[in-house]
Design a protein around this motif. Sequence first.
Motif, PDB file in Angstrom:
ATOM      1  N   THR A 164       0.824  -1.209   0.000  1.00 24.96           N
ATOM      2  CA  THR A 164       0.000   0.000   0.000  1.00 24.96           C
ATOM      3  C   THR A 164       0.856   1.257   0.000  1.00 24.96           C
ATOM      4  OG1 THR A 164      -0.082   0.133   2.411  1.00 24.96           O
ATOM      5  CG2 THR A 164      -1.777  -1.197   1.333  1.00 24.96           C
ATOM      6  N   ARG A 204       0.550   3.363   3.163  1.00 22.13           N
ATOM      7  CA  ARG A 204      -0.720   3.918   3.617  1.00 22.13           C
ATOM      8  C   ARG A 204      -1.521   2.870   4.378  1.00 22.13           C
ATOM      9  NH1 ARG A 204      -2.998   5.002  -1.718  1.00 22.13           N
ATOM     10  NH2 ARG A 204      -1.655   3.228  -2.089  1.00 22.13           N
ATOM     11  N   VAL A 239      -5.233  -3.986   3.472  1.00 21.08           N
ATOM     12  CA  VAL A 239      -4.573  -3.781   2.170  1.00 21.08           C
ATOM     13  C   VAL A 239      -5.647  -3.660   1.088  1.00 21.08           C
ATOM     14  CG1 VAL A 239      -3.132  -4.884   0.412  1.00 21.08           C
ATOM     15  CG2 VAL A 239      -2.427  -4.929   2.818  1.00 21.08           C
ATOM     16  N   VAL A 241      -7.353  -0.245   1.160  1.00 19.75           N
ATOM     17  CA  VAL A 241      -6.560   0.842   0.564  1.00 19.75           C
ATOM     18  C   VAL A 241      -6.544   0.711  -0.961  1.00 19.75           C
ATOM     19  CG1 VAL A 241      -4.232   1.783   0.325  1.00 19.75           C
ATOM     20  CG2 VAL A 241      -5.111   1.193   2.596  1.00 19.75           C
ATOM     21  N   LEU A 242      -6.267  -0.488  -1.452  1.00 17.82           N
ATOM     22  CA  LEU A 242      -6.151  -0.655  -2.909  1.00 17.82           C
ATOM     23  C   LEU A 242      -7.496  -0.476  -3.604  1.00 17.82           C
ATOM     24  CD1 LEU A 242      -3.591  -3.600  -3.194  1.00 17.82           C
ATOM     25  CD2 LEU A 242      -3.194  -1.135  -3.208  1.00 17.82           C
ATOM     26  N   ASP A 296      -7.985   3.126  -4.136  1.00 12.35           N
ATOM     27  CA  ASP A 296      -7.138   3.568  -5.264  1.00 12.35           C
ATOM     28  C   ASP A 296      -7.801   3.248  -6.596  1.00 12.35           C
ATOM     29  OD1 ASP A 296      -5.213   4.366  -3.555  1.00 12.35           O
ATOM     30  OD2 ASP A 296      -3.727   2.834  -4.090  1.00 12.35           O
TER      31      ASP A 296
END
Lengths: 141, 199
Positions: free
Chosen positions: A28, A31, A90, A93-94, A97
């Motif tokens: 990440t 982050r 994880v 966060v992804l 994105d």
Amino acid sequence: MADGTPPPDPSGPDAVGPASAVRPFLVTAGRVAAGDDGRSMPVETQVVATAEGLDALDLLAFERHDIVAVCRLPQSLAEIAARLRLHLNVVRVLAEDLRDAGQLTVHVPDSDLVHDASVLRRVIEGLRAVPDSRGVPSDTD
Amino acid sequence: MTPTEPAAVPAARSAAVRPPLPVKMVISGGFGVGKTTTVGSISEIEPLTTEAAITEVAAGVDDLTHTPRKTTTTVAMDFGCLTIDPTLKLYLFGTPGQERFGFMWDDIVEGAVGGLVIVDTRRLDDCYAAVDYFEHKGIPFAVAVNAFDGRVEHTLEEVRWALDVTDGVPLLVFDARERGSVRDALLVVLELALARTQD
């Protein structure tokens, strides 16, 4: 038996499989999901790949590629994490994105709607229709 | 109305795939009490396991500052799901680590419509943390005694007394291996959640 056998995992029998050699913060870029009081997305949040995301699949690498690919059908954050053996945070966060890049849509459940009486009644009715047993496997399709 | 279009049109090609509304329930209780079995009995998929971060509040005796220490622990969490209809899906999450006090499961539980606390009457104290948690959070819950081998070592009244739960908390006996039994236990929780909306 005495040597070479790892000691039993104290956390119980539900081994998740070999842990990734890559630390979550590397995936990440350091982050973290909101967490604490920053209200992270609920584990049941639904994620779906967009046509743009699937078109860009070949350009995506590693975890991002896998997440978009697995979301051809709607998946919860928890399902993505389990199927890809990624840490839940994880995936949080992804997924954000990839949403920002237009490659996924992320549907955080509306808490008021989930707790609405009409929704609860529909869940109750749906659950009541579940038979006592799964029936005879393979014979009763 | 062309009947030639197969159902397996690539889903993402349509303008927007509407995912179902996820409704979450939490299955809780001490270690080895039958949480995963319960999830597996009703889930349409084999229960999945993922790693979640749990905040542990430790009031450690070795803590010189006497302030509660918060540490994040990664634990395995089992879950399953059941499609009610194309627009509605029930998710069942087993809360991990509840054999120890001081865990905060907010990350998993936030937004849940209800909880089922599973009890093994041979180890009643294992479920105190779960009962406390749901009471504290105001989440509708029922206590379900898992009848291992059809045996229950204490009457429901004894269990109610031991756990010190109010009459408003349904108490029932069920068998985690039986789909119909799990279904009925979940229905008790959902009916309670529904009744709360009408108060």
